[in-house]
Design a protein around this motif. Structure first.
Motif, PDB file in Angstrom:
ATOM      1  N   LEU A 145      32.718  36.412  29.272  1.00 26.83           N
ATOM      2  CA  LEU A 145      34.238  36.208  29.841  1.00 26.83           C
ATOM      3  C   LEU A 145      33.998  35.542  31.013  1.00 26.83           C
ATOM      4  CD1 LEU A 145      35.545  39.823  29.050  1.00 26.83           C
ATOM      5  CD2 LEU A 145      35.456  38.142  27.456  1.00 26.83           C
ATOM      6  N   ARG A 146      34.758  34.409  31.071  1.00 23.26           N
ATOM      7  CA  ARG A 146      35.006  33.442  32.197  1.00 23.26           C
ATOM      8  C   ARG A 146      36.286  33.704  33.042  1.00 23.26           C
ATOM      9  NH1 ARG A 146      32.116  27.873  30.148  1.00 23.26           N
ATOM     10  NH2 ARG A 146      30.054  28.775  29.687  1.00 23.26           N
ATOM     11  N   ILE A 147      35.942  34.317  34.259  1.00 19.24           N
ATOM     12  CA  ILE A 147      37.468  34.692  34.835  1.00 19.24           C
ATOM     13  C   ILE A 147      37.830  33.793  35.974  1.00 19.24           C
ATOM     14  CG2 ILE A 147      38.457  36.554  36.046  1.00 19.24           C
ATOM     15  CD1 ILE A 147      36.442  38.614  35.237  1.00 19.24           C
ATOM     16  N   ARG A 148      38.824  32.865  35.655  1.00 23.93           N
ATOM     17  CA  ARG A 148      39.398  31.856  36.770  1.00 23.93           C
ATOM     18  C   ARG A 148      40.238  33.211  37.758  1.00 23.93           C
ATOM     19  NH1 ARG A 148      39.951  26.583  37.486  1.00 23.93           N
ATOM     20  NH2 ARG A 148      39.268  26.294  35.246  1.00 23.93           N
ATOM     21  N   LEU A 149      39.626  33.199  39.009  1.00 26.71           N
ATOM     22  CA  LEU A 149      40.214  34.292  39.624  1.00 26.71           C
ATOM     23  C   LEU A 149      41.442  33.933  40.377  1.00 26.71           C
ATOM     24  CD1 LEU A 149      36.934  35.298  41.514  1.00 26.71           C
ATOM     25  CD2 LEU A 149      37.719  36.578  39.946  1.00 26.71           C
ATOM     26  N   LYS A 150      42.220  35.130  40.594  1.00 23.07           N
ATOM     27  CA  LYS A 150      43.504  34.880  41.333  1.00 23.07           C
ATOM     28  C   LYS A 150      43.180  34.112  42.801  1.00 23.07           C
ATOM     29  CE  LYS A 150      45.957  38.647  39.090  1.00 23.07           C
ATOM     30  NZ  LYS A 150      46.133  40.237  39.132  1.00 23.07           N
ATOM     31  N   PRO A 151      44.130  33.618  43.352  1.00 22.06           N
ATOM     32  CA  PRO A 151      44.069  32.993  44.890  1.00 22.06           C
ATOM     33  C   PRO A 151      43.597  34.013  45.587  1.00 22.06           C
ATOM     34  CG  PRO A 151      45.895  31.875  43.588  1.00 22.06           C
ATOM     35  CD  PRO A 151      45.469  33.227  42.635  1.00 22.06           C
ATOM     36  N   ALA A 152      44.188  35.379  45.668  1.00 18.72           N
ATOM     37  CA  ALA A 152      43.724  36.129  46.624  1.00 18.72           C
ATOM     38  C   ALA A 152      42.535  36.569  46.722  1.00 18.72           C
ATOM     39  CB  ALA A 152      44.770  37.518  46.434  1.00 18.72           C
ATOM     40  N   LEU A 153      41.618  36.353  45.523  1.00 19.07           N
ATOM     41  CA  LEU A 153      40.618  37.027  45.452  1.00 19.07           C
ATOM     42  C   LEU A 153      39.353  36.002  45.513  1.00 19.07           C
ATOM     43  CD1 LEU A 153      40.771  39.017  42.022  1.00 19.07           C
ATOM     44  CD2 LEU A 153      40.815  39.723  44.412  1.00 19.07           C
ATOM     45  N   LEU A 154      39.619  34.659  46.185  1.00 17.64           N
ATOM     46  CA  LEU A 154      38.842  33.697  46.161  1.00 17.64           C
ATOM     47  C   LEU A 154      38.083  33.601  47.450  1.00 17.64           C
ATOM     48  CD1 LEU A 154      40.753  30.669  44.859  1.00 17.64           C
ATOM     49  CD2 LEU A 154      39.036  31.946  43.746  1.00 17.64           C
ATOM     50  N   THR A 155      38.083  34.630  48.356  1.00 10.47           N
ATOM     51  CA  THR A 155      37.296  34.617  49.422  1.00 10.47           C
ATOM     52  C   THR A 155      36.017  35.495  49.074  1.00 10.47           C
ATOM     53  OG1 THR A 155      38.380  36.633  50.214  1.00 10.47           O
ATOM     54  CG2 THR A 155      39.454  34.985  51.108  1.00 10.47           C
ATOM     55  N   PRO A 156      34.903  35.022  50.013  1.00 10.40           N
ATOM     56  CA  PRO A 156      33.580  35.907  49.616  1.00 10.40           C
ATOM     57  C   PRO A 156      33.628  37.215  49.506  1.00 10.40           C
ATOM     58  CG  PRO A 156      33.320  34.181  51.073  1.00 10.40           C
ATOM     59  CD  PRO A 156      34.827  33.993  50.975  1.00 10.40           C
ATOM     60  N   ASP A 157      34.225  37.827  50.437  1.00  9.04           N
ATOM     61  CA  ASP A 157      34.361  39.425  50.345  1.00  9.04           C
ATOM     62  C   ASP A 157      34.924  39.874  49.298  1.00  9.04           C
ATOM     63  OD1 ASP A 157      32.780  39.224  52.939  1.00  9.04           O
ATOM     64  OD2 ASP A 157      34.406  39.659  54.120  1.00  9.04           O
ATOM     65  N   SER A 158      35.930  39.386  48.949  1.00  8.34           N
ATOM     66  CA  SER A 158      36.930  39.704  47.726  1.00  8.34           C
ATOM     67  C   SER A 158      36.157  39.621  46.520  1.00  8.34           C
ATOM     68  CB  SER A 158      38.221  38.851  47.785  1.00  8.34           C
ATOM     69  OG  SER A 158      39.214  39.218  48.987  1.00  8.34           O
ATOM     70  N   MET A 159      35.301  38.436  46.533  1.00  8.55           N
ATOM     71  CA  MET A 159      34.734  38.195  45.226  1.00  8.55           C
ATOM     72  C   MET A 159      33.750  39.123  45.043  1.00  8.55           C
ATOM     73  SD  MET A 159      34.569  33.942  44.909  1.00  8.55           S
ATOM     74  CE  MET A 159      34.223  33.998  43.370  1.00  8.55           C
ATOM     75  N   ASP A 160      33.073  39.388  46.257  1.00  9.72           N
ATOM     76  CA  ASP A 160      31.873  40.550  46.070  1.00  9.72           C
ATOM     77  C   ASP A 160      32.249  41.813  45.650  1.00  9.72           C
ATOM     78  OD1 ASP A 160      29.843  38.775  47.139  1.00  9.72           O
ATOM     79  OD2 ASP A 160      30.143  39.317  49.222  1.00  9.72           O
ATOM     80  N   ALA A 161      33.582  42.375  46.244  1.00 10.45           N
ATOM     81  CA  ALA A 161      34.099  43.482  45.760  1.00 10.45           C
ATOM     82  C   ALA A 161      34.618  43.577  44.312  1.00 10.45           C
ATOM     83  CB  ALA A 161      35.352  43.787  46.406  1.00 10.45           C
ATOM     84  N   ALA A 162      35.274  42.437  43.828  1.00  8.49           N
ATOM     85  CA  ALA A 162      35.472  42.276  42.521  1.00  8.49           C
ATOM     86  C   ALA A 162      34.310  42.269  41.279  1.00  8.49           C
ATOM     87  CB  ALA A 162      36.387  41.072  42.180  1.00  8.49           C
ATOM     88  N   ALA A 163      33.069  41.641  41.964  1.00  7.59           N
ATOM     89  CA  ALA A 163      31.874  41.496  41.048  1.00  7.59           C
ATOM     90  C   ALA A 163      31.589  42.972  40.826  1.00  7.59           C
ATOM     91  CB  ALA A 163      30.860  40.651  41.723  1.00  7.59           C
TER      92      ALA A 163
END
Length: 285
Positions: A118-136
């Motif tokens: 599944l390829r997720i095009r993330l929401k703009p609020a999740l595009l920072t490195p820390d947010s992406m780490d947490a989401a992953a």
């Protein structure tokens, strides 16, 4: 009254055009430097935004995940993280063959080893490195998920580059702002001192500091506006010269150009009043 201010500003500019022209040349050079850096920053930021739009998280699914579980996971991820696209094992294999270029290199592989994803095009609020780490980490905790990839180091370097550009623009802008204030401060000071006798007469006749000062302030604002327009013209000429060689190089948008012009005029207003607040006291009665 306002007509008097403009007439006096025009007359002062003509009478002391040598000093005014020298100030315009220096200001144009300084503002052109800022404009060129803004041009670089705008185009680099546009490129970074385009690359940022392509940031995506790839979620590899376990082989035993059935269609209902996959659809349920897709709906959940789409609700929490962004737009989701399903890529089957067959689609992943076809993409691999296209990327390799020579399909014969993969003929020795008997079975398709690639998982569905599944390829997720993330929401703009999740595009920072820390947010992406947490989401992953959150996505990896779902039982249907085998692994999560998103290029953490690339995302961090992209953000660092954007932050560096913004910091560089701020530093250059502050240096040029100080230069503009310094040049116009001294230009207005010399102009007032050259008309010292007239200013003293007006002051003795009861003219207020504001009445005496406004023609000089308008003169400084005119010089700054003219310099900013000339600087924008120089930047536009540079952009037109480089555009055939640098694909996608665009000129500053109207809002940026207007803000650039307004900032130059505002700095001129500030510099003029700083100069006049001291000079008028020196030449007054």
């Amino acid at each position: 009254m306002h007509g008097y201010y403009f007439r006096e500003a025009s007359r002062s500019f003509r009478q002391h055009r040598g000093v005014a022209y020298a100030a315009i040349v220096v200001l144009t050079a300084a503002l052109a430097l800022t404009g060129m850096f803004l041009l670089l920053t705008y185009n680099a930021q546009a490129a970074l935004d385009m690359m940022g739009d392509r940031r995506e998280m790839i979620v590899y699914l376990r082989d035993d995940v059935d269609a209902p579980a996959r659809d349920q996971l897709t709906a959940r991820l789409q609700e929490l993280y962004g737009s989701v696209t399903y890529v089957s094992k067959t689609q992943a294999w076809d993409e691999m063959r296209q990327q390799v270029g020579d399909p014969s290199l993969l003929d020795a592989v008997q079975d398709n080893p690639l998982p569905a994803s599944l390829r997720i095009r993330l929401k703009p609020a999740l595009l920072t490195p820390d947010s992406m780490d947490a989401a992953a980490k959150q996505v990896a905790a779902f039982p249907e998920v085998e692994d999560v990839r998103y290029g953490a180091e690339w995302v961090r370097r992209l953000d660092q580059l954007g932050a560096g550009l913004r910091l560089g623009t701020l530093v250059i802008g502050c240096i040029v702002a100080l230069a503009v204030v310094f040049v116009l401060h001294n230009t207005i000071r010399l102009t007032v001192l050259a008309r010292r006798q007239q200013v003293e007469v007006m002051s003795r006749l009861g003219a207020t500091d504001g009445f005496i000062a406004w023609p000089f302030v308008l003169e400084a604002m005119f010089e700054a506006a003219l310099s900013a327009l000339l600087a924008l013209g120089a930047v536009f000429g540079l952009q037109q010269a480089l555009a055939p060689h640098l694909f996608g190089l665009a000129f500053l948008p109207p809002l940026w150009a207007a803000a650039f012009l307004a900032a130059a005029v505002a700095l001129a207003w500030l510099a003029a009043w700083l100069a006049l607040s001291r000079v008028l006291r020196a030449v007054g009665p």
